[in-house]
Design an enzyme around this catalytic site. Sequence first.
Site, PDB file in Angstrom:
ATOM      1  N   TYR B  27       1.007  -1.288   0.254  1.00 33.06           N
ATOM      2  CA  TYR B  27      -0.128   0.057  -0.054  1.00 33.06           C
ATOM      3  C   TYR B  27       0.999   1.284  -0.694  1.00 33.06           C
ATOM      4  O   TYR B  27       1.646   1.493   0.896  1.00 33.06           O
ATOM      5  CB  TYR B  27      -1.012  -0.093   1.227  1.00 33.06           C
ATOM      6  CG  TYR B  27      -1.913  -1.074   1.231  1.00 33.06           C
ATOM      7  CD1 TYR B  27      -2.685  -0.589   0.413  1.00 33.06           C
ATOM      8  CD2 TYR B  27      -1.560  -2.030   2.826  1.00 33.06           C
ATOM      9  CE1 TYR B  27      -3.501  -2.123   0.284  1.00 33.06           C
ATOM     10  CE2 TYR B  27      -2.733  -2.746   2.355  1.00 33.06           C
ATOM     11  CZ  TYR B  27      -3.714  -3.045   1.529  1.00 33.06           C
ATOM     12  OH  TYR B  27      -4.964  -3.972   1.449  1.00 33.06           O
ATOM     13  N   HIS B 186     -12.353   3.670   5.547  1.00 33.48           N
ATOM     14  CA  HIS B 186     -10.790   2.831   5.801  1.00 33.48           C
ATOM     15  C   HIS B 186     -10.721   1.724   6.662  1.00 33.48           C
ATOM     16  O   HIS B 186      -9.060   0.821   6.673  1.00 33.48           O
ATOM     17  CB  HIS B 186      -9.995   3.547   4.671  1.00 33.48           C
ATOM     18  CG  HIS B 186      -9.685   3.805   3.816  1.00 33.48           C
ATOM     19  ND1 HIS B 186     -10.822   5.460   3.323  1.00 33.48           N
ATOM     20  CD2 HIS B 186      -9.944   3.445   2.654  1.00 33.48           C
ATOM     21  CE1 HIS B 186     -10.789   5.470   2.187  1.00 33.48           C
ATOM     22  NE2 HIS B 186     -10.334   4.513   1.934  1.00 33.48           N
ATOM     23  N   ARG B 216      -5.094   8.035  -8.417  1.00 30.53           N
ATOM     24  CA  ARG B 216      -4.625   7.217  -8.291  1.00 30.53           C
ATOM     25  C   ARG B 216      -4.824   5.550  -8.373  1.00 30.53           C
ATOM     26  O   ARG B 216      -6.509   5.623  -9.830  1.00 30.53           O
ATOM     27  CB  ARG B 216      -4.586   7.266  -6.042  1.00 30.53           C
ATOM     28  CG  ARG B 216      -6.042   6.286  -5.535  1.00 30.53           C
ATOM     29  CD  ARG B 216      -6.283   6.769  -4.025  1.00 30.53           C
ATOM     30  NE  ARG B 216      -5.118   5.157  -4.331  1.00 30.53           N
ATOM     31  CZ  ARG B 216      -5.637   4.159  -3.808  1.00 30.53           C
ATOM     32  NH1 ARG B 216      -6.906   4.450  -3.672  1.00 30.53           N
ATOM     33  NH2 ARG B 216      -4.709   3.358  -2.908  1.00 30.53           N
ATOM     34  N   ASN B 218      -6.045   1.456  -7.844  1.00 29.90           N
ATOM     35  CA  ASN B 218      -6.305   0.615  -6.575  1.00 29.90           C
ATOM     36  C   ASN B 218      -7.406  -1.194  -7.692  1.00 29.90           C
ATOM     37  O   ASN B 218      -7.113  -0.964  -8.631  1.00 29.90           O
ATOM     38  CB  ASN B 218      -7.427   0.618  -5.773  1.00 29.90           C
ATOM     39  CG  ASN B 218      -7.082  -0.319  -4.764  1.00 29.90           C
ATOM     40  OD1 ASN B 218      -6.532  -0.846  -4.327  1.00 29.90           O
ATOM     41  ND2 ASN B 218      -8.052  -0.445  -3.269  1.00 29.90           N
ATOM     42  N   GLU B 259      -8.810  -0.367 -10.499  1.00 29.85           N
ATOM     43  CA  GLU B 259      -9.519   1.217 -10.314  1.00 29.85           C
ATOM     44  C   GLU B 259      -8.898   1.966 -10.346  1.00 29.85           C
ATOM     45  O   GLU B 259      -7.903   2.032  -9.486  1.00 29.85           O
ATOM     46  CB  GLU B 259     -10.409   1.464  -8.547  1.00 29.85           C
ATOM     47  CG  GLU B 259     -11.996   0.291  -8.350  1.00 29.85           C
ATOM     48  CD  GLU B 259     -12.265   0.939  -7.100  1.00 29.85           C
ATOM     49  OE1 GLU B 259     -11.148   1.069  -6.386  1.00 29.85           O
ATOM     50  OE2 GLU B 259     -12.865  -0.142  -6.890  1.00 29.85           O
ATOM     51  N   TYR B 310      -6.967  -9.546   2.813  1.00 30.54           N
ATOM     52  CA  TYR B 310      -8.395  -8.540   2.479  1.00 30.54           C
ATOM     53  C   TYR B 310      -8.926  -8.175   2.190  1.00 30.54           C
ATOM     54  O   TYR B 310      -9.814  -7.841   1.562  1.00 30.54           O
ATOM     55  CB  TYR B 310      -7.055  -7.074   2.908  1.00 30.54           C
ATOM     56  CG  TYR B 310      -8.083  -5.962   3.138  1.00 30.54           C
ATOM     57  CD1 TYR B 310      -9.183  -5.420   3.897  1.00 30.54           C
ATOM     58  CD2 TYR B 310      -7.585  -5.163   1.856  1.00 30.54           C
ATOM     59  CE1 TYR B 310     -10.217  -4.698   3.639  1.00 30.54           C
ATOM     60  CE2 TYR B 310      -9.228  -3.214   1.849  1.00 30.54           C
ATOM     61  CZ  TYR B 310     -10.143  -3.614   2.709  1.00 30.54           C
ATOM     62  OH  TYR B 310     -10.351  -2.923   2.386  1.00 30.54           O
ATOM     63  N   LYS B 311      -7.995  -8.482   0.374  1.00 30.44           N
ATOM     64  CA  LYS B 311      -8.353  -8.380  -0.968  1.00 30.44           C
ATOM     65  C   LYS B 311      -9.560  -9.919  -1.642  1.00 30.44           C
ATOM     66  O   LYS B 311      -9.487  -9.437  -2.197  1.00 30.44           O
ATOM     67  CB  LYS B 311      -7.316  -8.155  -2.207  1.00 30.44           C
ATOM     68  CG  LYS B 311      -6.506  -7.041  -2.103  1.00 30.44           C
ATOM     69  CD  LYS B 311      -5.275  -6.915  -2.868  1.00 30.44           C
ATOM     70  CE  LYS B 311      -4.846  -5.196  -2.989  1.00 30.44           C
ATOM     71  NZ  LYS B 311      -5.053  -4.649  -2.925  1.00 30.44           N
TER      72      LYS B 311
END
Lengths: 318, 327
Positions: B27, B186, B216, B218, B259, B310-311
Amino acid sequence: MNVLELAVADSKYIAPDIREIVLRRISAGQQEVLPSYIPGSHIVIECGGRANAYSLTGSGDSPEEYRISVQLRPDGRGGSSAVHRFRHGERVKVSGPRSAFPPVATARRHLLIAGGIGITPILSHLRAAAAWGREAELLYSFRPGHAAHLEDIRALCGSSPSLFLMEFTERKAFRTGLAEALRRQPLGTHLHVCGPLGFMDSVIAEARSACWPESRLHLEAFGAADLDPGKPFTAHLARTGRSVDVPSGTSLLEALENSGVPVPNLCRQGVCGECRIPVSKGRPEHRDLYLSESDKAANTTIMCCVSRSHEPHLELEL
Amino acid sequence: MNTALPATLDHRLARFPFPFPEDAYRYSANVEPALTTVATPAGSWGDKLIEIDGDYRAELAERDAILRRDPSRLALLDHMRPAAWDALLTVLETLASEYPEDMEFSRAGRACRWNNRLLGEEWEFTVGDDSSLPGGPLGFLSSQVQEDIVLLDQREDALWLDGGVVTFAADWSMGFDVGMRFLEVHGPVPRIREEEIITRAQQFLMRLQPGQDYRRSNWTMTVGRRLDTSIETYPEWGPDRTSVADDPALPARLHLRVEVQHLVRLPRSGALMFLVRTHLASLEELATVPAWRERLGKVLAELPEDMADYKGISRYRHAASRWLLGA
């Protein structure tokens, strides 16, 4: 920063020592509408080698012109007298609008307080309140015969059932009116004040004594959204033996790039961490949001897009 | 690096914003100025704020169907009405300038005219009058762009997710998150508290001025060409995450989901607008670009377990990596 080149379309006295300047795009070939702005925004005008910030007085929604009202300050640095000398048709370089005094969208009511020329950003708030039917009350304090925009404001408040105006020409009456107004606002009201420093201080002090929470008090603080240009210094590149001068108003990153020293970078605002450079001697003036407090105290790295040097010399591992 | 180009390139790959500059992913507050073109081995992307592609009509039809089934994908707190109008005006103006052959916008006072030739639609509406457009300003806006739209209010030294239309969420819920602070939204992301990434991102966003658009990217992975992986539809897509691991058709079913998020300070209301555009490409498609095949294989192999969890890609990421690197 985007710079607009505009022309003075009109300039006239609207009070004995206040001139209103109207700026428009130069050629008809250009798109006519100027960038919209958030109520309470200012522009920075370059003239006579200086840059001065002035509040825009419109609502900000797709304006065809930017209007500012400038009070002559004979004891100032000369910016106001230069603006007063603007002639019709003169070209002026203007920074795009910047916001540092916005309305609060969740406010149940807006208590707007202006002292003298401080009316300018407040008028912008008032126009936006009228456009969206927000409930707003304006306390306007001025010297008799010296009020800018008074007719505009009276007409605006007269045309909308949700706008209220109180005018004051005496200090004592203002104090009484302010104390009373502060105590009858519904919960959830936000206060915005602009005027001379002493005026703002006394308004904030009175609001505190009436138990207003800090989060509902908003002062116009010019230029808070910008970092100051900083002192000049020289960066010495230890590995190549070169020296790079960093003038005031130029970032270390820009100075390095101008000297053909590329530095990886992304945001150029001290956030992303890309432009971190090792420091071997000197004390960086850290102005970034990236390095931790301990990183900053160590003085071994610098984010060169925003940070500078406390001393005239700074040695970098480049 | 071997960047030999395949003979035929799908339009999706040519504009695909492949997100990995290195063989390992962590990250970061990976923001950069918008509108800078990025060259890739398959083409380029990034020269526009709003991306209209060959899936325009199909994706708008899909959004419309989702909103009919589940209106909670659109949320707008009362105080965000001016921000919704600002978002509409800002995006329509942008569309008209980025796609002048297909889109036209004009305004006189509060009266506006909008012509979208791609959809064959022409509208007249009044700024501030919600009833002058179907779905109000925000609902209408979501019928004109493939991007999901998120609106954040800035107050009390924080950002608040107070409105938006999100039909193509990557495992989150607009209806659940609306009204939360940016930092709360978040909260579930691992590591970011320790690394202070979201705090720094919020500081950055709060200082953004109108006209300074940033972006940005993701990423995650999705089974099937499925845009709607919201929490609300989890029962429909959740089980695929297990079944795909041993499926010989994994390279065709499993997609890299990227994204591209544009971050825009709206110039009238001062609200922040996130435009979130979702791109999907299957492993099979990606593997036609050798540099991407190898890079994605290495990233998936190296990714720490908490981030993979998490993903939601833990069950199949090693199978995917083996296929990409071995086959």
